[in-house]
Design a protein around this motif. Sequence first.
Motif: not given
Length: 1108
Positions: A900-924
Amino acid sequence: MPSLTLNGVTLNFPFPPYDCQKDYMSKVIECLQQRVNGVLESPTGTGKTLCLLCATLAWRENFKDTISARKIAERLGGEEMFRNTPLSSWGTSTTDGDTPAYYTDVPKIIYASRTHSQLTQVISELKNTSYRPKVCVLGSREQMCINQEVMRQESNHVKVHMCRKKVSTRSCIYYNNTEEKSTDRDLVNSILDVEDLVKYGNKQRVCPYYLARSLKQQADIIFMPYNYLLDPKSRRAHNIELNGAVVIFDEAHNVERTCEESTSFDLTPYYIASAIDAVDKLLVEMANKFSHGDSVTEVLNVDYSKILLDLETAIDSYNPSEKGITKPGIFIYELLERAHLTYQSKTVVYETLEQISGYLAGQPGIFLNTIGLQKLADIIQLVFSGEPAEKDRQQLMQSNTALFKVHIHRDTSYNKRKQSTDVWASSSSKKQGNILSYWCFSPGFSMQDLVNQGVRCIILTSGTLSPLSSFTSEMRIKFPVSLENSHVIERDQIFVSVIDRGPDGVELSSAFHRRFDPENMASLGNTVANLSRVVPHGLLVFFPSFPLMEKTLDFWKDKGHANRIETLKPIFVEPKGKGTFTEVIEGYYNKVNDPVSKGGTFFAVCRGKVSEGLDFADNFGRAVIITGLPFPPKMDPRVILKMQFLDEMSYKKTPGLKYLSGQQWYRQQAFRAVNQAIGRVIRHREDFGAIFLCDQRFKSSDAREQLPSWVRPYVRLYDGFGNVVRDVSQFFRIAQKMRPMVAKPSAAESCETACLPDTQSFAFTSLSQSSNIHKAKVLDAHLPSLKRRRINEHAEVNGMARMCTEYECEVQKSQRRPANLLDALERGDHCSGGDNNPVLGEANRLSTLLLQHDKRMDDELRGGKRKIKLCCNAVSKTFLAEMKKSLSQVNFDCIIKALQNYKTADNLDVLLSEAAILTQDANTHGLLRGIYQFVRPHHKKRFDERCQELTGQGCDYKPNHSLTALGLKSSSGTSTSSQLNTEQLNQGGYHLNQQGHRDPETVHSCFLADVKKALGPEKSAELFQAIYNYKKTDNYETLLMTVASLFTERDEDFNLLVRFGMFIRPHHKKQYKEMLAALVGQSVSAADVQPSPTVKTQSKISSFFSRS
């Protein structure tokens, strides 16, 4: 490769070592330099094997350098060759004082581990170092023989004798090539494991088994399973020379048991009867040949049937009780003497038994079971070791048997194991009788034997040797160097808890009187079920024994505990046999890897296969539950006699030797098994996990002192089960956020195709695609919005998932453009210009629409509604559903908010930072790649690159996914009424482009790379020359003819023609837009544009250029 100096030895290491690795390598070098034994414990995950290899091989090279220095010094007569580098600094610390050393004195390294699979891992680590020693790996014929005639034989001893016969008669084509191939320089200098050797043998038609034995002579380091070293007959069979060698036992926590088992035997009635049958059949065959006048081989000059029958009679003359009859070790000589087996007769009997076995194994068309003959030959070698003189014989017999006991007990097995496979055995081999057991009760017997062979030093190392004092006391040799190493992990990577009571308050215990108590088993079931809820991914549960695990599981199935666990994490159970083990463990791995699943639970036993050497790194083992203390079976005769033996030795108080008491040894065995199981949970530097000790006996300080030194500081005691759940939940929540998981090659890939569709965006496909698809109006790099829209259900996008991420606004050119391609080529000044007709009112109206849309999205997030409706098609809904199912509610909400924040701010760096939780686990990882469908086109390429870096796999990015605002707005010629003046947003600055604050040269570089890839070097050069001429002459028509001819030859290159518009000069923009619109038959900016089929599009291209 980093180098460092430790104890005067310079070694190369693949990366800067941790402090604990330096400590470990220093201890290894200390053992080698001072010729003393060492016992070194370093936890799994600290790079123990790599340290061991680098330190040992560096010391060996330094040893050779020292010899070279001495030889040079002798030649120079005391003068210095190099003024600034005296010879004394060349590494004299590596040799043995002032003793002259020669190159032949450089020690061989004998590296032993428990199994060949572990040795394969060691050799793989060796390949990662800078050292390239000459290597040899020893294996058995069973593993390495490639002669199909030999391998067809059913029993191993028949294979051995058939192989020996073929070698002696040179009738094996593979063996005959060995001598020639063993000098192959490429082979000698290669680092090969057993599997590599077998492949080489098949390719070159040479015997891998004898090739390995040949390579052993010139090898610097020899790898072998450690039973080859500890078993005297195996050591003789492989002709292993130990004098002056450095002997390393890796994974040495099993050395104690292997030492005792390799020098013990059980002679059952089956073995004796089998030997009698073989001799009888040989006598009958020889008699038949003699009666027909055939020549008979003289192999029987003694009545061996009588020897065997007398031995059977002597053993069966005892009538043991249920506990059996125990005698001192020296009694074995008295018993065998009754069968005429003594030091005087041993050589003749042994050689004849070998001849009989070889003769029978070589007979064509006849199958005779000679395992009994082989067993008797092995016993003779073991019991009658050495060649003492008559006067020293009694003393040798006393010393040989001091650590042994003779135990005679009733055979209760009825030999079912052999009867089922040996259809030729006579009824005499199936009768019940007594078993003669000759058991060693001290691993020191084998260790002392190694020392007597003249080894330089012995290094024992493992991840679980604690407590070291009790471990070394049993070896009966001195270990001046010892180390209990720390771990490389931080405090936030491990959680250790003693759980003395279950959720219902019932005390947990696996003690003999409580282990089958229904209340205890129910409480343990509730404990495991509750922990399954908070432990992510893989959970390992270890039971003290197979019978206890089976009965507990039966109880849980009846009472519903198993169903509760199965619902949370599917259950896998370690099988007793080897047959189905691989299938079960692969099933567990696959379930943990499945992004849809919440993981799996693996029930196993301490001392089993799962607890020994399998890799449960990362998600495969996030927690270990120890359900009790795995004490050895106290009523087992061997356990009883071991404890009695240790008590006797402790009572004697032999000077210089310290023995554990029987009870101390009994406790030590339990905790060593626990420590080995605990070692499954932390497998490398970035791993994290939890350990739950579910037995009230772990509360005592004495019990906790038996745990590994790296675990003890983290052990927590709790008053209630709820507090454990609270803290471990917080532990995993923080660990998953702070510790990104090291990507595994197999993780998240096996199920990815089924779980996530191809996520290439629908809205940005090439104009030349033949599918009927909708297209976004124009890409807005500054104020985009996500709009929900129904997609044509029948639209096909060449396998790409249909997405509904669209951009609502069209962009009017800003007054100042980014630096163009012309300037990029020569790095000249910037070209400015643009359309000077901003429509501010329309911009305000569109901005209001965007704000209204954002408000609707915010409303959906409030009032308990956690779903953000980013898309309306089935694929996207399925993806969000899978993401919600795979993540915790907290993590799911975090990802949705980030979108939602990416939709309004168009900031990919913030999106990647928040989505980093998906990189901690190979299943995600698959979920992270799934977000690609929501990423705006100007960020697609960068997002794909980040996914590649973080997960090892990209998002199948294609250039047509990034039809940027600068490219498409140039093709929207007629639709100016809906354009937004971006001058109001970036003040006319050229520094804002489709990559946010990305440098313009990066945009140009991406386009040039795509052009080179699509057109090739020759046509790319032609394009660049045309651009250069255009800059000099401003001749638009000449440029257009060249560009159009290059970009319209193939449909897939038409996208490059569209993108090229961003580099056309302002006063030619209108003409270029009209040209693009004519090619597709209507305005590119129309929201409902439907690309024509390929043939029609191509015809319009042709007609357009024919008109021009």
